[in-house]
Design a protein around this motif. Structure first.
Motif, PDB file in Angstrom:
ATOM      1  N   LEU A 270      36.958  35.563  33.065  1.00 17.27           N
ATOM      2  CA  LEU A 270      36.139  36.725  32.683  1.00 17.27           C
ATOM      3  C   LEU A 270      35.116  37.039  33.765  1.00 17.27           C
ATOM      4  O   LEU A 270      34.888  38.210  34.098  1.00 17.27           O
ATOM      5  CB  LEU A 270      35.426  36.447  31.353  1.00 17.27           C
ATOM      6  N   ALA A 271      34.487  36.014  34.314  1.00 18.55           N
ATOM      7  CA  ALA A 271      33.489  36.229  35.368  1.00 18.55           C
ATOM      8  C   ALA A 271      34.120  36.941  36.563  1.00 18.55           C
ATOM      9  O   ALA A 271      33.527  37.869  37.141  1.00 18.55           O
ATOM     10  CB  ALA A 271      32.888  34.899  35.804  1.00 18.55           C
ATOM     11  N   SER A 272      35.316  36.526  36.939  1.00 17.87           N
ATOM     12  CA  SER A 272      35.993  37.145  38.074  1.00 17.87           C
ATOM     13  C   SER A 272      36.373  38.591  37.782  1.00 17.87           C
ATOM     14  O   SER A 272      36.255  39.467  38.648  1.00 17.87           O
ATOM     15  CB  SER A 272      37.245  36.341  38.440  1.00 17.87           C
ATOM     16  N   LEU A 273      36.813  38.857  36.564  1.00 17.95           N
ATOM     17  CA  LEU A 273      37.194  40.225  36.194  1.00 17.95           C
ATOM     18  C   LEU A 273      35.969  41.136  36.138  1.00 17.95           C
ATOM     19  O   LEU A 273      36.019  42.292  36.588  1.00 17.95           O
ATOM     20  CB  LEU A 273      37.923  40.218  34.846  1.00 17.95           C
ATOM     21  N   PHE A 274      34.869  40.633  35.592  1.00 20.60           N
ATOM     22  CA  PHE A 274      33.634  41.438  35.569  1.00 20.60           C
ATOM     23  C   PHE A 274      33.122  41.683  36.991  1.00 20.60           C
ATOM     24  O   PHE A 274      32.615  42.764  37.295  1.00 20.60           O
ATOM     25  CB  PHE A 274      32.559  40.740  34.737  1.00 20.60           C
ATOM     26  N   ALA A 275      33.233  40.665  37.853  1.00 27.84           N
ATOM     27  CA  ALA A 275      32.825  40.840  39.255  1.00 27.84           C
ATOM     28  C   ALA A 275      33.679  41.911  39.922  1.00 27.84           C
ATOM     29  O   ALA A 275      33.162  42.773  40.655  1.00 27.84           O
ATOM     30  CB  ALA A 275      32.941  39.518  40.008  1.00 27.84           C
ATOM     31  N   ALA A 276      34.995  41.876  39.659  1.00 28.30           N
ATOM     32  CA  ALA A 276      35.888  42.900  40.214  1.00 28.30           C
ATOM     33  C   ALA A 276      35.525  44.284  39.680  1.00 28.30           C
ATOM     34  O   ALA A 276      35.545  45.278  40.430  1.00 28.30           O
ATOM     35  CB  ALA A 276      37.340  42.557  39.882  1.00 28.30           C
ATOM     36  N   GLY A 277      35.165  44.345  38.405  1.00 26.43           N
ATOM     37  CA  GLY A 277      34.741  45.622  37.823  1.00 26.43           C
ATOM     38  C   GLY A 277      33.483  46.155  38.477  1.00 26.43           C
ATOM     39  O   GLY A 277      33.363  47.358  38.755  1.00 26.43           O
ATOM     40  N   ALA A 278      32.523  45.258  38.742  1.00 25.71           N
ATOM     41  CA  ALA A 278      31.284  45.679  39.399  1.00 25.71           C
ATOM     42  C   ALA A 278      31.558  46.162  40.822  1.00 25.71           C
ATOM     43  O   ALA A 278      30.967  47.140  41.286  1.00 25.71           O
ATOM     44  CB  ALA A 278      30.288  44.512  39.413  1.00 25.71           C
ATOM     45  N   ILE A 279      32.453  45.478  41.535  1.00 30.16           N
ATOM     46  CA  ILE A 279      32.830  45.895  42.897  1.00 30.16           C
ATOM     47  C   ILE A 279      33.470  47.272  42.867  1.00 30.16           C
ATOM     48  O   ILE A 279      33.169  48.146  43.692  1.00 30.16           O
ATOM     49  CB  ILE A 279      33.795  44.864  43.521  1.00 30.16           C
ATOM     50  N   PHE A 280      34.359  47.464  41.908  1.00 28.75           N
ATOM     51  CA  PHE A 280      35.037  48.755  41.764  1.00 28.75           C
ATOM     52  C   PHE A 280      34.018  49.866  41.503  1.00 28.75           C
ATOM     53  O   PHE A 280      34.050  50.941  42.124  1.00 28.75           O
ATOM     54  CB  PHE A 280      36.035  48.675  40.613  1.00 28.75           C
ATOM     55  N   GLY A 281      33.084  49.613  40.571  1.00 29.34           N
ATOM     56  CA  GLY A 281      32.068  50.611  40.266  1.00 29.34           C
ATOM     57  C   GLY A 281      31.183  50.915  41.460  1.00 29.34           C
ATOM     58  O   GLY A 281      30.827  52.078  41.715  1.00 29.34           O
TER      59      GLY A 281
END
Length: 610
Positions: A270-281
């Motif tokens: 989950l931490a990695s997916l949220f980090a990827a989401g933040a990078i995308f945003g």
């Protein structure tokens, strides 16, 4: 090309790690900051390689490795050189096995070293000064292997699109394998460090970042990304999307626990997916804010984040032994920022052959070569001196090792005495075993805390057997209990000193001890004490649950070591807050706690009595 707002990703990762190390009891999941860095690194490296291939139709592996070396190695060496003199502020235990620590850090194999030595950030012994370089080891291992893989892919890819989708597919496959490996190993979780430090199980955040880098890179991006998001998302929605993902990361940093199974099964993913989401945003927001300049403080903190990470851990380990937690955290932050700024803005550019301006004066490498050489020579000399002085194991580990050896010798002597006893005595012993007569006295079954004080307990207790071992959990204590019971060696008073290493099934395993103990025994539980634990820890929960047992079972007595220990914090000064082997004053407190429980147990019925 620098993407605005990526700084917030790096800053978030750094803040999570700092909060975890400085205030571990409150921000118990801040270790996910490393996974944020992993995900960002995977994204950035992959995106830059795709950009390079898009422009030149080739990828220079030599240049890639050179850039990585020049970014990673100088601050690492500077950190080691700067930290070593600080060790004079603390005892010799803090330079234990220093030679191998430094070799592992410089060889980028700290993760393997920590697995082999049983180290962890939440170590119950003296923490290694350079344990935090485990993440750097995995990162370098990723760079070496992934850089080579992408280099080979460029040789067999005709177009950028083909290369991009092969990178995406390979990243997806490797991320899935690694995440699945962590999930499966977590289902049978008995020890956390081998999963946490393993390159195989903890490398998937890099590949999650790589997947994103293949789709939404820095300059060269998929048309679908540009059309679907960069054009149709508003600045507001991009900011909200990034903010929500960053917020979720801080929630995980507050809620996750290092010693909980769910962290390994789902938390890191989950931490990695949220980090990827933040990078995308952040990527979309960058394209939506061409006229907005990123605040300079964000850029500055992002620039020094890697070096701050390197400096903060060993400095805090040392300074926390000299100052209050808040004082050590503040002083560590100040020093880490100073050293990190020097490294990023002065030392590293000079080593890359660039001139550096400081207070209106320009410096080049030739001008600083002499003082830099003197500093390096002195640092290496001092490092060699410390390595020669460093103990192989800490005093606490030495005490535990000695206790274990003494215990093994006692067992061997007992076994030899039985084997060589006259036949009449052997027949008598067999008859007693057949009659299942319960021996009088006390049997203590414990973990490393008991093992450290074993010699002291044996000297001051009569008619007692002690079986203790490091990292022993309740299920392992149960096996010892059953073996002693089946061989008629279990004495009337059974003292269980287990729980510091409590797993999630602590109630189930403790209940097995209660249920399968035969009639005719007093059962005494000594509540575990972990000086680093709060109410969320299994060791703390086990103590709370054990205190309820005497109301349900009249043959159970509680020795509340946790309560005694918390009332005497001075007894743990200079220790890890849990173990105290070798300290006579604390061993006496431990002995008094056990003897008091034994006295109270004599006033209660044996199991099976009404």
């Amino acid at each position: 090309m620098r993407i605005k707002w990526f700084s917030l990703i790096r800053i978030t990762g750094l803040i999570c790690v700092l909060l975890y190390h400085f205030f571990q009891m409150r921000y118990t999941g801040g270790f996910i900051g490393v996974d944020i860095f992993f995900t960002f690194s995977g994204y950035l490296i992959t995106a830059l390689i795709i950009d390079e291939f898009s422009k030149t139709k080739k990828f220079s592996l030599h240049d890639f490795y050179y850039r990585r070396v020049m970014r990673i190695v100088p601050p690492l060496i500077l950190m080691i050189c700067v930290v070593l003199p600080f060790t004079l502020l603390v005892g010799r235990d803090y330079i234990t096995d220093l030679t191998r620590q430094i070799a592992a850090a410089l060889g980028f194999v700290t993760n393997i070293f920590e697995i082999n030595t049983g180290g962890t950030y939440e170590s119950r012994f003296i923490p290694h000064l350079f344990v935090h370089t485990w993440s750097l080891a995995i990162e370098v291992q990723f760079y070496l292997l992934w850089g080579l893989c992408l280099y080979l892919l460029t040789k067999y890819s005709q177009t950028v699109k083909q290369f991009r989708w092969r990178v995406f597919g390979g990243s997806f496959a490797l991320a899935t394998i690694s995440a699945l490996a962590m999930y499966l190993r977590a289902k049978q979780l008995t020890e956390f460090s081998p999963i946490y430090f393993s390159s195989v199980t903890h490398i998937f955040p890099f590949f999650i970042g790589s997947m994103l880098g293949a789709i939404a890179g820095i300059q060269d991006v998929l048309p679908q990304f540009s059309e679907s998001f960069a054009k149709h998302w508003t600045k507001k929605w991009a900011a909200i999307f990034m903010g929500v993902n960053l917020g979720c990361l801080f929630i995980l940093a507050y809620c996750l626990r290092f010693s909980e199974q769910i962290t390994y099964m789902f938390g890191f993913l989950l931490a990695s997916l949220f980090a990827a989401g933040a990078i995308f945003g952040a990527n979309v927001l960058h394209r939506k804010t061409p006229d907005i300049k990123e605040p300079q403080i964000f850029t500055y903190l992002a620039d020094i984040s890697y070096s701050v990470y390197l400096f903060h851990w060993p400095l805090f380990v040392i300074l926390s032994k000299r100052y209050s937690n808040w004082g050590a955290a503040l002083l560590t932050t100040i020093l880490a920022v100073i050293f990190a700024s020097f490294s990023y803005y002065f030392l590293e550019p000079l080593l890359r052959g660039k001139d550096v301006a400081v207070l209106g004066k320009t410096f080049n490498l030739k001008q600083v070569l002499a003082p830099l050489g003197i500093f390096t020579t002195l640092a290496v000399g001092f490092g060699v001196y410390l390595c020669l002085q460093a103990p192989t194991i800490s005093s606490l580990e030495q005490n535990l090792l000695l206790g274990g050896i003494q215990q093994d010798v006692t067992k061997l002597e007992t076994a030899y005495a039985k084997a060589t006893a006259p036949k009449v005595e052997q027949q008598l012993a067999q008859t007693q075993t057949a009659d299942q007569t319960i021996p009088e006295g006390t049997t203590i079954i414990g973990d490393s805390v008991t093992l450290g004080s074993r010699s002291y307990l044996l000297e001051h207790m009569e008619n007692v057997d002690i079986d203790a071992e490091g990292n022993r959990t309740m299920n392992l204590a149960y096996d010892v209990l059953m073996n002693l019971q089946n061989t008629n060696q279990l004495r009337q008073n059974v003292v269980i000193c287990i729980g510091t290493n409590a797993l999630d099934d602590y109630q189930e395993q403790t209940q097995k001890v209660i249920d399968d103990l035969k009639d005719g025994h007093h059962l005494i539980f000594i509540t575990p004490h972990d000086g680093n634990a709060d109410s969320s820890y299994n060791s703390y929960k086990l103590g709370v649950w054990e205190r309820t047992l005497p109301k349900k079972y009249n043959f159970i007595t509680i020795g509340d070591w946790d309560e005694v220990a918390r009332a005497h914090p001075e007894a743990f000064e200079g220790t890890d807050g849990t173990h105290f082997g070798g300290r006579e004053d604390t061993s006496k407190l431990y002995l008094d706690c056990i003897q008091d429980a034994l006295k109270r147990a004599q006033k209660t019925p044996l199991k099976g009595e009404k």
